[in-house]
Scaffold this motif. Structure first.
Motif, PDB file in Angstrom:
ATOM      1  N   LEU A  89       0.708  -1.177   0.027  1.00 13.41           N
ATOM      2  CA  LEU A  89       0.103  -0.084  -0.098  1.00 13.41           C
ATOM      3  C   LEU A  89       0.967   1.129  -0.060  1.00 13.41           C
ATOM      4  CD1 LEU A  89      -2.639  -1.266   2.573  1.00 13.41           C
ATOM      5  CD2 LEU A  89      -2.833  -1.112   0.142  1.00 13.41           C
ATOM      6  N   SER A  90       0.275   2.281  -0.449  1.00 17.49           N
ATOM      7  CA  SER A  90       1.128   3.560  -0.603  1.00 17.49           C
ATOM      8  C   SER A  90       1.279   4.230   0.574  1.00 17.49           C
ATOM      9  CB  SER A  90       0.383   4.379  -1.799  1.00 17.49           C
ATOM     10  OG  SER A  90      -0.974   4.792  -1.178  1.00 17.49           O
ATOM     11  N   LYS A  91       0.901   3.797   1.686  1.00 17.16           N
ATOM     12  CA  LYS A  91       0.825   4.441   3.028  1.00 17.16           C
ATOM     13  C   LYS A  91       0.693   3.514   4.087  1.00 17.16           C
ATOM     14  CE  LYS A  91      -2.210   7.918   1.945  1.00 17.16           C
ATOM     15  NZ  LYS A  91      -3.322   8.876   2.168  1.00 17.16           N
ATOM     16  N   LYS A  92       1.139   3.842   5.189  1.00  9.14           N
ATOM     17  CA  LYS A  92       0.657   2.993   6.402  1.00  9.14           C
ATOM     18  C   LYS A  92      -0.810   3.241   6.790  1.00  9.14           C
ATOM     19  CE  LYS A  92       2.435   2.175  11.331  1.00  9.14           C
ATOM     20  NZ  LYS A  92       1.082   2.250  11.872  1.00  9.14           N
ATOM     21  N   VAL A  93      -1.266   2.009   7.213  1.00  9.65           N
ATOM     22  CA  VAL A  93      -2.599   2.096   7.678  1.00  9.65           C
ATOM     23  C   VAL A  93      -2.770   1.360   9.230  1.00  9.65           C
ATOM     24  CG1 VAL A  93      -4.958   1.183   7.245  1.00  9.65           C
ATOM     25  CG2 VAL A  93      -3.361   1.537   5.288  1.00  9.65           C
ATOM     26  N   SER A  94      -3.338   1.998   9.932  1.00 10.79           N
ATOM     27  CA  SER A  94      -3.418   1.508  11.285  1.00 10.79           C
ATOM     28  C   SER A  94      -4.948   0.809  11.384  1.00 10.79           C
ATOM     29  CB  SER A  94      -3.443   2.609  12.275  1.00 10.79           C
ATOM     30  OG  SER A  94      -2.100   3.243  12.254  1.00 10.79           O
ATOM     31  N   VAL A  95      -4.856  -0.330  11.901  1.00  9.07           N
ATOM     32  CA  VAL A  95      -6.135  -0.973  12.143  1.00  9.07           C
ATOM     33  C   VAL A  95      -6.526  -1.280  13.411  1.00  9.07           C
ATOM     34  CG1 VAL A  95      -7.224  -3.124  11.581  1.00  9.07           C
ATOM     35  CG2 VAL A  95      -5.763  -2.418  10.073  1.00  9.07           C
ATOM     36  N   TYR A  96      -7.780  -0.789  13.855  1.00  5.55           N
ATOM     37  CA  TYR A  96      -8.490  -0.866  15.261  1.00  5.55           C
ATOM     38  C   TYR A  96      -9.524  -2.046  14.942  1.00  5.55           C
ATOM     39  CZ  TYR A  96      -5.750   3.022  16.522  1.00  5.55           C
ATOM     40  OH  TYR A  96      -4.448   3.692  16.934  1.00  5.55           O
ATOM     41  N   VAL A  97      -9.473  -3.054  15.786  1.00  8.22           N
ATOM     42  CA  VAL A  97     -10.759  -4.030  15.850  1.00  8.22           C
ATOM     43  C   VAL A  97     -11.895  -3.385  16.716  1.00  8.22           C
ATOM     44  CG1 VAL A  97     -11.503  -6.323  16.647  1.00  8.22           C
ATOM     45  CG2 VAL A  97      -9.340  -6.131  15.528  1.00  8.22           C
ATOM     46  N   VAL A  98     -12.956  -3.013  16.255  1.00  7.23           N
ATOM     47  CA  VAL A  98     -14.212  -2.596  16.888  1.00  7.23           C
ATOM     48  C   VAL A  98     -15.155  -3.691  16.922  1.00  7.23           C
ATOM     49  CG1 VAL A  98     -15.714  -0.606  17.246  1.00  7.23           C
ATOM     50  CG2 VAL A  98     -13.393  -0.315  16.235  1.00  7.23           C
ATOM     51  N   SER A  99     -15.555  -4.084  18.030  1.00  5.67           N
ATOM     52  CA  SER A  99     -16.393  -5.331  18.087  1.00  5.67           C
ATOM     53  C   SER A  99     -17.711  -5.275  19.325  1.00  5.67           C
ATOM     54  CB  SER A  99     -15.708  -6.679  17.913  1.00  5.67           C
ATOM     55  OG  SER A  99     -16.739  -7.716  18.121  1.00  5.67           O
TER      56      SER A  99
END
Length: 134
Positions: A89-99
């Motif tokens: 990917l062209s940039k860093k992506v922060s992933v948050y699990v929301v459940s």
């Protein structure tokens, strides 16, 4: 709130939830644009397309808010597939699990995943957005 993102992505099949979170994001000016996908496959297809086409019209979100329980491709499957493409990917992506899951196994599994920044419980509160922004 102290920081604003250009793009945030919500991956969740619950339209009431996505509408509510979108309103919170807009009211608090957390992001300029919100991408919404109803399952992990829609989101993954979008991200893969951005890699393959390198089109200027496709934007990569800085943050993904990921639900675990969805049809077609759930959050766990999305994380497995996202692992394979994240470095392209062209940039860093922060992933948050929301459940809404209160299952300790789900929480521990999400927190143990090196892609996941944090596990947040539904419904999201303004304090949760402060964590994301910091």
């Amino acid at each position: 709130m102290s920081q604003q993102f250009e793009h945030i992505c919500i991956i969740d099949d619950d339209s009431i939830y996505t509408n509510l979170v979108s309103k919170i994001i807009k009211l608090n000016k957390i992001a300029n644009h919100i991408l919404i996908f109803r399952n992990g496959k829609e989101a993954l297809d979008y991200l893969v397309d951005s890699i393959e086409t390198k089109a200027d019209t496709i934007v990569i979100p800085q943050v993904i808010l990921l639900d675990l329980n969805m049809p077609i491709m759930d959050g766990w499957e999305f994380l497995d597939e996202f692992e394979k493409i994240k470095n392209r990917l062209s940039k860093k992506v922060s992933v948050y699990v929301v459940s809404s899951s209160i299952n300790k196994l789900d929480i521990d599994r999400a927190k143990a995943n090196h892609i996941v920044q944090d596990y947040l419980s539904k419904p999201l509160q303004s304090t949760d957005f402060r964590k994301i922004l910091n």
